[in-house]
Design a protein around this motif. Structure first.
Motif, short mmCIF file in Angstrom:
data_model
loop_
_atom_site.label_atom_id
_atom_site.label_comp_id
_atom_site.label_asym_id
_atom_site.label_seq_id
_atom_site.Cartn_x
_atom_site.Cartn_y
_atom_site.Cartn_z
N HIS A 1 4.98 57.60 85.84
CA HIS A 1 5.11 57.80 84.56
C HIS A 1 4.10 57.03 83.72
O HIS A 1 3.53 56.12 84.19
N ASN A 2 3.98 57.48 82.29
CA ASN A 2 3.20 56.92 81.32
C ASN A 2 4.17 56.70 80.24
O ASN A 2 5.05 57.52 79.89
N GLU B 1 2.60 63.53 80.32
CA GLU B 1 2.16 62.59 80.99
C GLU B 1 0.93 62.47 81.75
O GLU B 1 0.85 62.71 83.05
N HIS C 1 7.29 64.16 84.03
CA HIS C 1 7.13 64.34 82.34
C HIS C 1 5.97 65.10 81.98
O HIS C 1 4.63 64.53 82.54
N ARG D 1 7.17 67.04 77.14
CA ARG D 1 7.82 66.10 77.97
C ARG D 1 9.29 66.64 78.21
O ARG D 1 10.08 66.34 79.49
ZN LIG Z 1 7.86 59.70 82.19
#
Ligand SMILES: [Zn+2]
Length: 242
Positions: free
Chosen positions: A144-145, A52, A49, A78
């Motif tokens: 991921h965040n 992120e 993403h 994103r």
């Molecule tokens: Zn993500």
């Protein structure tokens, strides 16, 4: 290309040993990934993403001291474009998942445009999937965040097993697809869920694909900005998982 065309297959394959001749990017539709290589290892890493930023920083620094191959998406947003439609790149790993996401993110779009985008993804998907699939005995780790909208709470009802050792911090958790990895990860002080079988509905994410193809996959989620926490959990994983 013309020089390579004159080489035998054996010589051509041998070129893979020369780092400066290996591809530096791989992509699928509007999702373009920079490839970072360090030494030889069965580990694969992914940051999928583009918004992120914490995950990007943690992964790029990690690759300076750990061996493996990392794939870092180049976009800053994103979503990515597929045939000028918007798509979450972590929904492109199955046709059915991508279709649902294209309809969600492009309301009112003509079915013909959705079909064209899906056909394009179908043609290129397997090449990317092969790159992201770890070698036998290896593992793919995705960073991921999240924000306030998503946490381990959303995954608990659709998981095979859960261990919530840190219920006060639901944004930080591991999601894994291999029960042996779950057995190890649940001895950590962190939250972890196992999705080996997962929900029936295929959302097109890489974790669902990993579960379906039975390869080892771990998602490492922390809240955006929690750089030190993501680094700490990644190091725990590297230290304790074979
Ligand atoms: Zn993500």
């Amino acid at each position: 290309m013309s020089r390579a065309a004159g080489l035998s297959r054996r010589q051509f394959l041998a070129l893979g040993w020369f780092p400066w001749l290996r591809p530096r990017h791989i992509g699928l539709a509007g999702a373009r990934f920079r490839i970072l290589r360090n030494g030889r290892s069965l580990r694969r890493y992914l940051r999928i993403h583009g918004n992120e930023e914490t995950a990007r920083q943690v992964l790029e620094r990690h690759m300076e001291t750990h061996e493996g191959i990392a794939f870092v998406i180049e976009s800053r947003t994103r979503v990515v474009a597929v045939e000028s439609l918007q798509l979450d790149p972590n929904r492109m790993f199955s046709r059915v998942g991508a279709e649902a996401n294209l309809k969600l993110l492009n309301p009112g779009v003509a079915p013909e445009r959705v079909r064209r985008a899906l056909d394009l993804l179908d043609r290129g998907r397997e090449k990317l999937v092969r790159a992201l699939t770890p070698p036998r005995g290896g593992m793919t780790i995705a960073l991921h965040n999240n924000s306030s909208a998503y946490s381990v709470t959303a995954e608990v009802p659709i998981s095979d097993q859960t261990s919530l050792r840190e219920p006060g911090n639901p944004h930080a958790f591991f999601l894994c697809t291999d029960p042996r990895d779950f057995e190890t990860l649940k001895t950590s002080p962190y939250n972890v869920v196992l999705q080996q079988h997962g929900p029936k509905q295929d959302d097109g994410s890489l974790s669902r694909l990993a579960a379906a193809r039975a390869f080892r996959y771990v998602n490492l989620e922390v809240a955006a900005g929690q750089t030190e926490r993501q680094r700490e959990m990644l190091n725990w994983l590297e230290w304790f998982l074979p």
